[in-house]
Design an enzyme around this catalytic site. Sequence first.
Site, PDB file in Angstrom:
ATOM      1  N   SER A   1      -7.539   1.764  -3.683  1.00 44.11           N
ATOM      2  CA  SER A   1      -6.441   2.453  -3.016  1.00 44.11           C
ATOM      3  C   SER A   1      -5.486   3.081  -4.021  1.00 44.11           C
ATOM      4  O   SER A   1      -4.743   3.997  -3.675  1.00 44.11           O
ATOM      5  CB  SER A   1      -5.671   1.493  -2.114  1.00 44.11           C
ATOM      6  OG  SER A   1      -5.016   0.516  -2.872  1.00 44.11           O
TER       7      SER A   1
ATOM      8  N   ASP B   1       0.998   4.014  -3.116  1.00 43.00           N
ATOM      9  CA  ASP B   1       0.593   5.407  -2.941  1.00 43.00           C
ATOM     10  C   ASP B   1       1.708   6.372  -3.317  1.00 43.00           C
ATOM     11  O   ASP B   1       1.494   7.346  -4.053  1.00 43.00           O
ATOM     12  CB  ASP B   1       0.182   5.650  -1.472  1.00 43.00           C
ATOM     13  CG  ASP B   1      -1.056   4.884  -1.060  1.00 43.00           C
ATOM     14  OD1 ASP B   1      -1.807   4.448  -1.953  1.00 43.00           O
ATOM     15  OD2 ASP B   1      -1.269   4.720   0.151  1.00 43.00           O
TER      16      ASP B   1
ATOM     17  N   GLU C   1       0.821  -1.205   0.000  1.00 39.39           N
ATOM     18  CA  GLU C   1       0.000   0.000   0.000  1.00 39.39           C
ATOM     19  C   GLU C   1       0.857   1.258   0.000  1.00 39.39           C
ATOM     20  O   GLU C   1       0.609   2.198  -0.754  1.00 39.39           O
ATOM     21  CB  GLU C   1      -0.927   0.006   1.219  1.00 39.39           C
ATOM     22  CG  GLU C   1      -1.896   1.175   1.250  1.00 39.39           C
ATOM     23  CD  GLU C   1      -2.750   1.209  -0.012  1.00 39.39           C
ATOM     24  OE1 GLU C   1      -2.543   2.143  -0.827  1.00 39.39           O
ATOM     25  OE2 GLU C   1      -3.579   0.332  -0.200  1.00 39.39           O
TER      26      GLU C   1
END
Length: 538
Positions: free
Chosen positions: A460, A258, A254
């Site tokens: 995400s 990002d 994650e």
Amino acid sequence: MTDPNNAASATSSTDSGVPLPGSERPAARGIQATLGPVDPSRKIEVTVILRRQAPIPDSAFASPLSREDLASRHGASSADLELAADTFTRLGAQVTETDAASRRLRLAGTVEQLSRIFGTTLEEVTSSGPHGHDVTHRHRTGGLKVPVALDGIITAVLGLDDRPQARAQFHAIPLASAGASYTPPELGRIYNFPEGTDGTGQTIAIIELGGGYDQADLDTYFQGLGITSPSITAVGVDNGANKPGQDPNGADGEVLLDVEVIGALAPKADILVYFAPNTDAGFLDAIINASHAAPAPAAISISWGQSEDAWTAQARTAFDQAFADAAVLGVTVTAAAGDNGSTDGVTDGKDHADFPASSPHVLACGGTRLEADPAAGTVTAETVWNDGPHSATGGGYSDAFAAPTWQSGLAAHARHHKPAPTPTPASAGRGVPDVSGVADPQTGYKVRVDGRDMVIGGTSAVAPLWAALIARFAQATNRHFGLIQPILYNHKSASATGFRDIITGNNGTYKASPGWDPCTGLGSPDGTALLAAIKATP
């Protein structure tokens, strides 16, 4: 001066407290073992939120306020802060921080002290964590109490129970398994991000609740894209830190997703990565610290969330108010809408919206499946992402937040793909998502995580994509937007020209349809057209 320990003993029998509305908490899901009471002498910290001295009117979102103006108009009053600090000190807690603008106090004390003050008991349990790992944590059930003197002044007490609060909304697959995949710059071309913008002069914040990044990994990745590594700074919150765990399928995936999406699409922006514990208190404190920073970020990207019913009502309210504060400070918050279809992974047979994406003060980001020519930047097909109930875009209607004015009339366009067990009236709640972008891991993002090249999808990935686009809009217009939804939903400009309307597919209960729908919102961006519409909006 009164000795707090003696004062606490003298007052404990008379100040039994009053119930704190919205603090009721059920047992954690998937408890594997109960290990007994938490050591009463253990030192812990909690976050306490106080009431506003005045509500934020809708007119306040039109132009950003300074942090000083936010504090003086809509923060905690000095009288409330002083009373709260004095009361907690008298009862034996240590007040380590007070802040009028965020209406926040941080308290430290032993488990025995804070449990007594807030009328609860804490056990240590092991339960199933959000990513398949068992987690041992403090645990409480039922409601909290607050001192009588602070009845109506305290609105939330977070952090006594430190169970994992959120999950990362991503899906990783080996690079060779992807049917098609794209680098972030290729997606910038496909989504027509405005030329002549690269995030210069802007700051973008990222909230992470675990994992970490290795700078060498990032340097290799950006070098492969022909991009100079952007400015990336890790910021610790509540003892959180950048801790790469060599687990590309966990939180590291994650974090790297990002950072790499934002760094590739807004390479000249300053990127601040806020690492906090995965608790309701840690999550909120990271949001507050990021949104109240100087200079204020153009956008905050959040790729973590959980179904609305997994939060206490006090936490949802505290988060939503923090997002409202961010908006009036000129900060746009983007959040992933969930990766488990219209049920959001809940097994009660009902549909659920994911929070914090369901907050009306957040730009909720849904997911698509994208088939495109990355060299030409042309799209062959873009449909709702749905590979099955546990790999599909979230979306639907909030059970906690009413539909905002800028969604008035739009939710009626949604059509059910199949009858819901308990159909949600289209006008009942805030509709999710607002916008979309590619999220299907089968047509996902080429990234590098813990030394491995891989493809990651999930909503995400859409939150940082939109955060980067917002920062480029801010650069192009020399303004911050805060609550940008009223502009995006303007039928006469932005929503009519700045989006590719997704009209094919479903996310379980809900089906895509012309205009806004609870699968992909307004659609995926045409960045250049959207910027032109924004510039034309008064």
